[in-house]
Design a protein around this motif. Structure first.
Motif, PDB file in Angstrom:
ATOM      1  N   ARG A   1       1.835   1.607  -3.514  1.00  0.00           N
ATOM      2  CA  ARG A   1       0.701   2.150  -4.271  1.00  0.00           C
ATOM      3  C   ARG A   1       0.686   3.672  -4.154  1.00  0.00           C
ATOM      4  O   ARG A   1       0.566   4.391  -5.143  1.00  0.00           O
ATOM      5  CB  ARG A   1      -0.621   1.575  -3.745  1.00  0.00           C
ATOM      6  CG  ARG A   1      -1.845   2.198  -4.439  1.00  0.00           C
ATOM      7  CD  ARG A   1      -3.121   1.976  -3.682  1.00  0.00           C
ATOM      8  NE  ARG A   1      -3.141   2.737  -2.440  1.00  0.00           N
ATOM      9  CZ  ARG A   1      -4.064   2.605  -1.503  1.00  0.00           C
ATOM     10  NH1 ARG A   1      -5.034   1.712  -1.634  1.00  0.00           N
ATOM     11  NH2 ARG A   1      -4.035   3.344  -0.411  1.00  0.00           N
TER      12      ARG A   1
ATOM     13  N   LEU B   1       0.824  -1.215   0.000  1.00  0.00           N
ATOM     14  CA  LEU B   1       0.000   0.000   0.000  1.00  0.00           C
ATOM     15  C   LEU B   1       0.859   1.266   0.000  1.00  0.00           C
ATOM     16  O   LEU B   1       0.495   2.263  -0.623  1.00  0.00           O
ATOM     17  CB  LEU B   1      -0.977  -0.017   1.182  1.00  0.00           C
ATOM     18  CG  LEU B   1      -2.064  -1.086   1.061  1.00  0.00           C
ATOM     19  CD1 LEU B   1      -2.870  -1.185   2.354  1.00  0.00           C
ATOM     20  CD2 LEU B   1      -2.972  -0.803  -0.131  1.00  0.00           C
TER      21      LEU B   1
ATOM     22  N   MET C   1       2.798  -3.901  -9.631  1.00  0.00           N
ATOM     23  CA  MET C   1       1.692  -3.141  -9.050  1.00  0.00           C
ATOM     24  C   MET C   1       0.500  -3.090 -10.012  1.00  0.00           C
ATOM     25  O   MET C   1      -0.641  -3.275  -9.610  1.00  0.00           O
ATOM     26  CB  MET C   1       2.161  -1.725  -8.684  1.00  0.00           C
ATOM     27  CG  MET C   1       3.304  -1.690  -7.686  1.00  0.00           C
ATOM     28  SD  MET C   1       2.959  -2.471  -6.096  1.00  0.00           S
ATOM     29  CE  MET C   1       1.779  -1.317  -5.431  1.00  0.00           C
TER      30      MET C   1
ATOM     31  N   VAL D   1      -3.337  -4.484  -9.507  1.00  0.00           N
ATOM     32  CA  VAL D   1      -4.487  -3.601  -9.737  1.00  0.00           C
ATOM     33  C   VAL D   1      -5.426  -4.223 -10.765  1.00  0.00           C
ATOM     34  O   VAL D   1      -6.647  -4.266 -10.569  1.00  0.00           O
ATOM     35  CB  VAL D   1      -4.024  -2.198 -10.202  1.00  0.00           C
ATOM     36  CG1 VAL D   1      -5.182  -1.376 -10.734  1.00  0.00           C
ATOM     37  CG2 VAL D   1      -3.327  -1.468  -9.062  1.00  0.00           C
TER      38      VAL D   1
END
Length: 167
Positions: A30, A27, A93, A97
């Motif tokens: 992200r 996270l 990533m 997603v």
């Protein structure tokens, strides 16, 4: 396998998980890709405790994924910028997603759309063969031992070095 020994495994996935394999680190990454750079920004976006955030940021800096750059002197404060090693995590990533968009979405649709600046179109990430450019699926890929696989001379030498470092 023990969590602390993953970095020593002759497996690229295990070594990568040792660095980015917990939820807070993913996270934080992200947020880095969403251009968050400051400690307070990470904390606000994630609701993570200061101690845990500081620990994860230090690890990402130590691993060379983030670079810590001062932006204020009094009091001293830093920004966290993705290095090239960190930017190289982008396909990982985006794959996470994309999987989430397909399998974890709801009736509202995707929370974020990704637009290619060059063509101006929204896109889905696609994995392609680096040699022929064709899209890849799990059924079309065969694996075979590489020079760092278990049982090879390179692997045996690395285990010997790891044991001598530990001694």
């Amino acid at each position: 396998m023990k969590w602390k020994e993953l970095e020593e495994e002759p497996c690229s996935m295990a070594r990568t998980i040792a660095v980015i394999g917990d939820r807070w680190t993913l996270l934080i990454l992200r947020e880095c890709f969403l251009r968050t750079r400051r400690f307070e920004g990470f904390q606000s976006a994630l609701g993570i405790t200061r101690h845990l955030l500081a620990e994860r940021l230090k690890k990402l800096v130590r691993q060379g994924i983030l670079r810590r750059i001062p932006y204020q002197d009094s009091p001293r404060r830093h920004e966290y910028i993705l290095t090239q090693k960190g930017l190289d995590l982008y396909p990982i990533m985006m794959a996470i997603v994309h999987w989430g968009d397909i399998h974890m979405g709801d009736e509202r649709g995707r929370p974020l759309l990704h637009q290619h600046r060059k063509c101006g179109k929204d896109f889905d990430p696609v994995m392609v063969c680096s040699e022929c450019g064709e899209p890849l699926s799990a059924k079309e890929v065969h694996t075979h031992p590489g020079p760092g696989a278990r049982g090879t001379q390179a692997h045996a030498a690395s285990k010997t070095k790891a044991r001598s470092r530990a001694a």
